[in-house]
Design a protein around this motif. Structure first.
Motif, PDB file in Angstrom:
ATOM      1  N   ASN A   1      -6.762  14.601  -6.151  1.00 53.73           N
ATOM      2  CA  ASN A   1      -5.639  15.426  -6.781  1.00 53.73           C
ATOM      3  C   ASN A   1      -5.842  16.582  -6.675  1.00 53.73           C
ATOM      4  N   ALA A   2      -6.939  17.134  -7.654  1.00 57.69           N
ATOM      5  CA  ALA A   2      -7.144  18.612  -7.896  1.00 57.69           C
ATOM      6  C   ALA A   2      -7.632  19.126  -6.480  1.00 57.69           C
ATOM      7  N   ILE A   3      -8.087  18.377  -5.710  1.00 55.20           N
ATOM      8  CA  ILE A   3      -8.484  19.109  -4.269  1.00 55.20           C
ATOM      9  C   ILE A   3      -7.497  19.047  -3.424  1.00 55.20           C
ATOM     10  N   THR A   4      -6.283  18.170  -3.395  1.00 52.31           N
ATOM     11  CA  THR A   4      -5.276  18.335  -2.819  1.00 52.31           C
ATOM     12  C   THR A   4      -4.355  19.764  -3.236  1.00 52.31           C
ATOM     13  N   ARG A   5      -4.410  19.806  -4.618  1.00 52.66           N
ATOM     14  CA  ARG A   5      -3.525  21.020  -5.147  1.00 52.66           C
ATOM     15  C   ARG A   5      -4.362  22.331  -4.778  1.00 52.66           C
ATOM     16  N   GLN A   6      -5.546  22.271  -4.639  1.00 50.65           N
ATOM     17  CA  GLN A   6      -6.347  23.393  -4.245  1.00 50.65           C
ATOM     18  C   GLN A   6      -6.162  23.782  -2.871  1.00 50.65           C
ATOM     19  N   ALA A   7      -6.076  22.872  -1.863  1.00 49.45           N
ATOM     20  CA  ALA A   7      -5.800  22.814  -0.633  1.00 49.45           C
ATOM     21  C   ALA A   7      -4.316  23.507  -0.368  1.00 49.45           C
ATOM     22  N   GLN A   8      -3.432  22.966  -1.130  1.00 51.74           N
ATOM     23  CA  GLN A   8      -2.078  23.211  -0.985  1.00 51.74           C
ATOM     24  C   GLN A   8      -1.927  24.828  -1.519  1.00 51.74           C
ATOM     25  N   GLN A   9      -2.678  25.018  -2.530  1.00 52.59           N
ATOM     26  CA  GLN A   9      -2.665  26.518  -3.054  1.00 52.59           C
ATOM     27  C   GLN A   9      -3.318  27.262  -2.078  1.00 52.59           C
ATOM     28  N   ALA A  10      -4.409  26.940  -1.279  1.00 51.31           N
ATOM     29  CA  ALA A  10      -4.981  27.635  -0.131  1.00 51.31           C
ATOM     30  C   ALA A  10      -4.127  27.950   0.964  1.00 51.31           C
ATOM     31  N   ASP A  11      -3.367  26.687   1.160  1.00 49.28           N
ATOM     32  CA  ASP A  11      -2.449  26.886   2.311  1.00 49.28           C
ATOM     33  C   ASP A  11      -1.284  27.862   2.189  1.00 49.28           C
ATOM     34  N   GLU A  12      -0.954  27.765   1.113  1.00 53.18           N
ATOM     35  CA  GLU A  12       0.181  28.512   0.546  1.00 53.18           C
ATOM     36  C   GLU A  12      -0.100  30.123   0.503  1.00 53.18           C
ATOM     37  N   ARG A  13      -1.359  30.546  -0.102  1.00 52.81           N
ATOM     38  CA  ARG A  13      -1.820  31.654   0.084  1.00 52.81           C
ATOM     39  C   ARG A  13      -2.169  32.238   1.460  1.00 52.81           C
ATOM     40  N   ALA A  14      -2.358  31.259   2.264  1.00 54.36           N
ATOM     41  CA  ALA A  14      -2.693  31.753   3.804  1.00 54.36           C
ATOM     42  C   ALA A  14      -1.238  32.043   4.256  1.00 54.36           C
ATOM     43  N   ARG A  15      -0.392  31.278   4.087  1.00 52.86           N
ATOM     44  CA  ARG A  15       1.006  31.381   4.662  1.00 52.86           C
ATOM     45  C   ARG A  15       1.583  32.614   4.189  1.00 52.86           C
ATOM     46  N   ARG A  16       1.494  32.967   3.110  1.00 52.14           N
ATOM     47  CA  ARG A  16       1.877  34.356   2.505  1.00 52.14           C
ATOM     48  C   ARG A  16       1.275  35.443   2.867  1.00 52.14           C
ATOM     49  N   ALA A  17      -0.048  35.326   3.234  1.00 49.26           N
ATOM     50  CA  ALA A  17      -0.810  36.475   3.742  1.00 49.26           C
ATOM     51  C   ALA A  17      -0.555  36.664   5.379  1.00 49.26           C
ATOM     52  N   GLU A  18      -0.203  35.388   5.953  1.00 46.84           N
ATOM     53  CA  GLU A  18       0.096  35.587   7.370  1.00 46.84           C
ATOM     54  C   GLU A  18       1.856  36.238   7.347  1.00 46.84           C
ATOM     55  N   GLU A  19       2.425  35.982   6.467  1.00 45.61           N
ATOM     56  CA  GLU A  19       3.829  36.748   6.605  1.00 45.61           C
ATOM     57  C   GLU A  19       3.733  37.991   6.361  1.00 45.61           C
ATOM     58  N   ARG A  20       2.841  38.326   5.199  1.00 42.21           N
ATOM     59  CA  ARG A  20       2.663  39.727   5.049  1.00 42.21           C
ATOM     60  C   ARG A  20       1.918  40.617   6.162  1.00 42.21           C
ATOM     61  N   ALA A  21       1.204  40.143   6.724  1.00 39.96           N
ATOM     62  CA  ALA A  21       0.490  40.465   7.984  1.00 39.96           C
ATOM     63  C   ALA A  21       1.386  40.692   9.258  1.00 39.96           C
ATOM     64  N   LYS A  22       2.320  39.585   9.345  1.00 42.20           N
ATOM     65  CA  LYS A  22       3.461  39.778  10.513  1.00 42.20           C
ATOM     66  C   LYS A  22       4.173  40.718   9.968  1.00 42.20           C
ATOM     67  N   MET A  23       4.594  41.043   8.878  1.00 46.36           N
ATOM     68  CA  MET A  23       5.574  41.989   8.293  1.00 46.36           C
ATOM     69  C   MET A  23       5.106  43.571   8.507  1.00 46.36           C
ATOM     70  N   ALA A  24       3.927  43.496   8.276  1.00 47.11           N
ATOM     71  CA  ALA A  24       2.872  44.868   8.372  1.00 47.11           C
ATOM     72  C   ALA A  24       2.939  45.112   9.938  1.00 47.11           C
TER      73      ALA A  24
END
Length: 102
Positions: A1-24
Protein backbone atom coordinates in the motif's frame (compact mmCIF):
# COMPACT_ATOMS: atom_id res chain seq x y z
CA UNK A 1 0.00 0.00 0.00
CA UNK A 2 2.68 2.50 1.01
CA UNK A 3 4.88 1.25 -1.80
CA UNK A 4 2.00 1.64 -4.27
CA UNK A 5 1.38 5.18 -3.01
CA UNK A 6 5.07 6.04 -3.32
CA UNK A 7 5.15 4.63 -6.85
CA UNK A 8 2.05 6.62 -7.79
CA UNK A 9 3.54 9.81 -6.31
CA UNK A 10 6.81 9.21 -8.11
CA UNK A 11 4.92 8.58 -11.34
CA UNK A 12 2.91 11.80 -10.85
CA UNK A 13 6.09 13.79 -10.15
CA UNK A 14 7.70 12.32 -13.26
CA UNK A 15 4.60 13.17 -15.35
CA UNK A 16 4.57 16.78 -14.08
CA UNK A 17 8.33 17.10 -14.68
CA UNK A 18 7.89 15.75 -18.22
CA UNK A 19 5.08 18.29 -18.84
CA UNK A 20 7.24 21.11 -17.53
CA UNK A 21 10.16 19.96 -19.70
CA UNK A 22 7.88 19.79 -22.75
CA UNK A 23 6.53 23.29 -22.04
CA UNK A 24 10.05 24.60 -21.51
CA UNK A 25 11.19 23.05 -24.81
CA UNK A 26 8.23 24.63 -26.63
CA UNK A 27 9.02 28.00 -25.05
CA UNK A 28 12.66 27.64 -26.04
CA UNK A 29 11.70 26.86 -29.65
CA UNK A 30 9.39 29.90 -29.70
CA UNK A 31 12.15 32.14 -28.31
CA UNK A 32 14.65 30.74 -30.83
CA UNK A 33 12.25 31.51 -33.70
CA UNK A 34 11.75 35.06 -32.39
CA UNK A 35 15.51 35.48 -32.03
CA UNK A 36 16.13 34.23 -35.58
CA UNK A 37 13.48 36.60 -36.96
CA UNK A 38 14.94 39.50 -34.98
CA UNK A 39 18.44 38.67 -36.14
CA UNK A 40 17.27 38.58 -39.77
CA UNK A 41 15.49 41.92 -39.31
CA UNK A 42 18.62 43.47 -37.78
CA UNK A 43 20.74 42.20 -40.70
CA UNK A 44 18.28 43.74 -43.14
CA UNK A 45 18.27 47.05 -41.25
CA UNK A 46 22.06 47.08 -41.15
CA UNK A 47 22.22 46.45 -44.91
CA UNK A 48 19.67 49.19 -45.56
CA UNK A 49 21.59 51.62 -43.35
CA UNK A 50 24.80 50.73 -45.17
CA UNK A 51 23.12 51.30 -48.54
CA UNK A 52 21.77 54.68 -47.38
CA UNK A 53 25.21 55.66 -46.09
CA UNK A 54 26.80 54.72 -49.42
CA UNK A 55 24.26 56.76 -51.36
CA UNK A 56 24.71 59.73 -49.02
CA UNK A 57 28.48 59.51 -49.40
CA UNK A 58 28.13 59.42 -53.18
CA UNK A 59 25.81 62.43 -53.13
CA UNK A 60 28.21 64.28 -50.84
CA UNK A 61 31.13 63.56 -53.18
CA UNK A 62 29.11 64.76 -56.19
CA UNK A 63 28.02 67.95 -54.45
CA UNK A 64 31.53 68.64 -53.19
CA UNK A 65 32.87 68.19 -56.73
CA UNK A 66 30.20 70.54 -58.09
CA UNK A 67 31.02 73.06 -55.37
CA UNK A 68 34.71 72.88 -56.23
CA UNK A 69 33.95 73.41 -59.93
CA UNK A 70 31.65 76.33 -59.10
CA UNK A 71 34.33 77.91 -56.92
CA UNK A 72 36.89 77.48 -59.69
CA UNK A 73 34.51 79.08 -62.20
CA UNK A 74 33.83 81.94 -59.80
CA UNK A 75 37.55 82.47 -59.29
CA UNK A 76 38.14 82.45 -63.04
CA UNK A 77 35.33 84.96 -63.61
CA UNK A 78 36.67 87.17 -60.81
CA UNK A 79 40.16 87.08 -62.37
CA UNK A 80 38.74 87.92 -65.80
CA UNK A 81 36.76 90.82 -64.33
CA UNK A 82 39.84 92.13 -62.52
CA UNK A 83 41.92 91.82 -65.68
CA UNK A 84 39.25 93.60 -67.75
CA UNK A 85 39.03 96.33 -65.12
CA UNK A 86 42.80 96.75 -65.17
CA UNK A 87 42.84 96.88 -68.99
CA UNK A 88 40.06 99.47 -68.96
CA UNK A 89 41.93 101.57 -66.37
CA UNK A 90 45.13 101.48 -68.44
CA UNK A 91 43.22 102.30 -71.63
CA UNK A 92 41.55 105.23 -69.86
CA UNK A 93 44.97 106.48 -68.70
CA UNK A 94 46.39 106.21 -72.25
CA UNK A 95 43.34 108.00 -73.65
CA UNK A 96 43.73 110.77 -71.07
CA UNK A 97 47.43 111.12 -71.89
CA UNK A 98 46.68 111.18 -75.62
CA UNK A 99 44.02 113.85 -75.08
CA UNK A 100 46.51 115.96 -73.10
CA UNK A 101 49.02 115.73 -75.94
CA UNK A 102 46.41 117.05 -78.38
Amino acid sequence: NAITRQAQQADERARRAEERAKMAEQQLMKINKQYDALQQQMRLQAQQASDRATKAEERTTTVEQQLLETNQQHNAITRQAQQADERARRAEERAKMAEQQL
